[in-house]
Design a protein around this motif. Structure first.
Motif, PDB file in Angstrom:
ATOM      1  N   ALA A  67     -58.956  45.724  -7.515  1.00  0.00           N
ATOM      2  CA  ALA A  67     -57.963  45.591  -6.288  1.00  0.00           C
ATOM      3  C   ALA A  67     -57.636  44.016  -6.001  1.00  0.00           C
ATOM      4  CB  ALA A  67     -58.588  46.061  -4.913  1.00  0.00           C
ATOM      5  N   ASP A  68     -58.567  42.874  -6.317  1.00  0.00           N
ATOM      6  CA  ASP A  68     -58.208  41.828  -5.705  1.00  0.00           C
ATOM      7  C   ASP A  68     -58.335  40.884  -6.927  1.00  0.00           C
ATOM      8  OD1 ASP A  68     -58.191  42.400  -2.953  1.00  0.00           O
ATOM      9  OD2 ASP A  68     -60.453  42.505  -3.042  1.00  0.00           O
ATOM     10  N   SER A  69     -58.493  41.488  -8.270  1.00  0.00           N
ATOM     11  CA  SER A  69     -58.694  40.445  -9.172  1.00  0.00           C
ATOM     12  C   SER A  69     -57.878  40.783 -10.535  1.00  0.00           C
ATOM     13  CB  SER A  69     -60.185  40.482  -9.839  1.00  0.00           C
ATOM     14  OG  SER A  69     -61.166  40.349  -8.668  1.00  0.00           O
ATOM     15  N   ASP A  70     -57.115  39.748 -11.125  1.00  0.00           N
ATOM     16  CA  ASP A  70     -56.534  40.066 -12.426  1.00  0.00           C
ATOM     17  C   ASP A  70     -57.575  40.057 -13.463  1.00  0.00           C
ATOM     18  OD1 ASP A  70     -54.114  39.625 -10.959  1.00  0.00           O
ATOM     19  OD2 ASP A  70     -53.987  37.544 -11.595  1.00  0.00           O
ATOM     20  N   GLU A  71     -57.251  40.692 -14.420  1.00  0.00           N
ATOM     21  CA  GLU A  71     -58.049  41.022 -15.655  1.00  0.00           C
ATOM     22  C   GLU A  71     -57.581  40.622 -17.004  1.00  0.00           C
ATOM     23  OE1 GLU A  71     -61.173  44.278 -17.518  1.00  0.00           O
ATOM     24  OE2 GLU A  71     -59.605  44.755 -16.072  1.00  0.00           O
ATOM     25  N   PHE A  72     -58.021  40.097 -17.985  1.00  0.00           N
ATOM     26  CA  PHE A  72     -57.541  39.969 -19.296  1.00  0.00           C
ATOM     27  C   PHE A  72     -58.577  40.672 -20.131  1.00  0.00           C
ATOM     28  CE2 PHE A  72     -56.366  36.303 -16.990  1.00  0.00           C
ATOM     29  CZ  PHE A  72     -54.937  36.105 -17.241  1.00  0.00           C
ATOM     30  N   VAL A  73     -58.120  41.558 -20.884  1.00  0.00           N
ATOM     31  CA  VAL A  73     -58.935  42.433 -22.030  1.00  0.00           C
ATOM     32  C   VAL A  73     -58.378  42.161 -23.237  1.00  0.00           C
ATOM     33  CG1 VAL A  73     -59.481  44.805 -22.631  1.00  0.00           C
ATOM     34  CG2 VAL A  73     -58.926  44.326 -20.122  1.00  0.00           C
ATOM     35  N   LEU A  74     -59.432  41.513 -24.098  1.00  0.00           N
ATOM     36  CA  LEU A  74     -59.419  41.243 -25.347  1.00  0.00           C
ATOM     37  C   LEU A  74     -60.089  42.136 -26.447  1.00  0.00           C
ATOM     38  CD1 LEU A  74     -59.459  38.286 -23.317  1.00  0.00           C
ATOM     39  CD2 LEU A  74     -59.517  37.410 -25.544  1.00  0.00           C
ATOM     40  N   HIS A  75     -59.374  42.391 -27.455  1.00  0.00           N
ATOM     41  CA  HIS A  75     -60.109  43.124 -28.446  1.00  0.00           C
ATOM     42  C   HIS A  75     -59.847  42.355 -29.593  1.00  0.00           C
ATOM     43  CE1 HIS A  75     -59.181  46.447 -25.675  1.00  0.00           C
ATOM     44  NE2 HIS A  75     -60.356  47.013 -26.307  1.00  0.00           N
ATOM     45  N   ILE A  76     -60.950  41.852 -30.508  1.00  0.00           N
ATOM     46  CA  ILE A  76     -60.982  40.878 -31.523  1.00  0.00           C
ATOM     47  C   ILE A  76     -61.528  41.348 -32.766  1.00  0.00           C
ATOM     48  CG2 ILE A  76     -61.844  38.551 -32.156  1.00  0.00           C
ATOM     49  CD1 ILE A  76     -61.920  38.300 -28.881  1.00  0.00           C
ATOM     50  N   GLY A  77     -60.712  41.392 -33.876  1.00  0.00           N
ATOM     51  CA  GLY A  77     -61.342  41.969 -34.983  1.00  0.00           C
ATOM     52  C   GLY A  77     -62.370  40.906 -35.700  1.00  0.00           C
ATOM     53  N   SER A  78     -63.097  41.434 -36.759  1.00  0.00           N
ATOM     54  CA  SER A  78     -64.256  40.720 -37.357  1.00  0.00           C
ATOM     55  C   SER A  78     -64.005  40.201 -38.732  1.00  0.00           C
ATOM     56  CB  SER A  78     -65.477  41.520 -37.241  1.00  0.00           C
ATOM     57  OG  SER A  78     -65.377  42.770 -37.798  1.00  0.00           O
ATOM     58  N   ASP A  79     -62.864  40.444 -39.165  1.00  0.00           N
ATOM     59  CA  ASP A  79     -62.303  40.135 -40.817  1.00  0.00           C
ATOM     60  C   ASP A  79     -61.758  38.925 -40.817  1.00  0.00           C
ATOM     61  OD1 ASP A  79     -61.694  40.118 -43.384  1.00  0.00           O
ATOM     62  OD2 ASP A  79     -60.370  41.959 -43.320  1.00  0.00           O
ATOM     63  N   PRO A  80     -62.696  37.892 -41.416  1.00  0.00           N
ATOM     64  CA  PRO A  80     -62.133  36.539 -41.582  1.00  0.00           C
ATOM     65  C   PRO A  80     -60.929  36.240 -42.283  1.00  0.00           C
ATOM     66  CG  PRO A  80     -64.098  36.657 -42.561  1.00  0.00           C
ATOM     67  CD  PRO A  80     -64.151  38.142 -41.908  1.00  0.00           C
ATOM     68  N   LYS A  81     -60.655  37.196 -43.341  1.00  0.00           N
ATOM     69  CA  LYS A  81     -59.572  37.140 -44.285  1.00  0.00           C
ATOM     70  C   LYS A  81     -58.251  37.879 -43.389  1.00  0.00           C
ATOM     71  CE  LYS A  81     -62.484  36.736 -48.164  1.00  0.00           C
ATOM     72  NZ  LYS A  81     -62.653  36.911 -49.426  1.00  0.00           N
ATOM     73  N   ASN A  82     -58.671  38.631 -42.654  1.00  0.00           N
ATOM     74  CA  ASN A  82     -57.415  39.133 -42.096  1.00  0.00           C
ATOM     75  C   ASN A  82     -57.755  39.360 -40.379  1.00  0.00           C
ATOM     76  OD1 ASN A  82     -55.080  40.527 -41.182  1.00  0.00           O
ATOM     77  ND2 ASN A  82     -55.684  42.414 -42.295  1.00  0.00           N
ATOM     78  N   PRO A  83     -57.708  38.081 -39.772  1.00  0.00           N
ATOM     79  CA  PRO A  83     -58.361  38.080 -38.392  1.00  0.00           C
ATOM     80  C   PRO A  83     -57.464  38.681 -37.263  1.00  0.00           C
ATOM     81  CG  PRO A  83     -57.136  36.152 -39.002  1.00  0.00           C
ATOM     82  CD  PRO A  83     -57.369  36.714 -40.070  1.00  0.00           C
ATOM     83  N   GLU A  84     -55.972  39.319 -37.654  1.00  0.00           N
ATOM     84  CA  GLU A  84     -55.286  40.202 -36.778  1.00  0.00           C
ATOM     85  C   GLU A  84     -55.561  41.487 -36.862  1.00  0.00           C
ATOM     86  OE1 GLU A  84     -51.084  38.911 -36.899  1.00  0.00           O
ATOM     87  OE2 GLU A  84     -51.585  36.893 -37.152  1.00  0.00           O
TER      88      GLU A  84
END
Length: 150
Positions: A67-84
């Motif tokens: 109700a009172d807070s903005d949120e950022f949700v991150l999903h982060i891959g683990s492939d250093p050769k294809n970080p996206e």
């Protein structure tokens, strides 16, 4: 001179549980790396956890809002050769709109917007899920994934 070691969190709290009990396929409990308890006055809540196989139950993050807070949700891959590349696919419903996530990403969810459930469609490689909840310095204020103090 200010000692900034007091602002450095190197040992997380393991406090975010779930309404379902243990979740197979992901870190449980998740790690809290920032809160007013860990760094007094920070007034932000950051928690994260690894997803390494298809979660069970799935979904395990229900529809909820902050109700009172903005949120950022991150999903982060683990492939250093294809970080996206996320290493999986998630359907994340935000404001009634299903979003398909299969890349490393960050999502802004304004205060009060209903979001969830998050449903994993596939997991091919471990990835990290992180939430940053602004203006919420405690677990109870943040209620990450709608869990509150559970």
């Amino acid at each position: 001179m200010t000692d900034y070691y007091k602002n450095l969190v190197q040992k997380p709290k393991y406090e975010v549980g779930t309404v379902y009990g243990e979740i197979k396929g992901r870190q449980y409990p998740t790690m809290t790396f920032m809160s007013n308890e860990l760094v007094p006055g920070s007034n932000v809540y950051i928690e994260m956890g690894w997803v390494y196989a298809m979660p069970d139950p799935n979904p395990h993050i229900p529809e909820h809002s902050h109700a009172d807070s903005d949120e950022f949700v991150l999903h982060i891959g683990s492939d250093p050769k294809n970080p996206e590349d996320l290493g999986g696919e998630i359907e994340f419903v935000v404001g009634g709109q299903p979003l398909k996530i299969n890349k490393t990403s960050a999502l802004y969810v304004p205060a009060g917007v209903v979001h969830g459930p998050l449903t994993w469609k596939s997991v091919t490689r471990p990835h990290l899920q992180m939430t940053i909840i602004m203006g919420a310095g405690t677990l109870a204020e943040a209620a990450p994934a709608g869990y509150g103090g559970q």
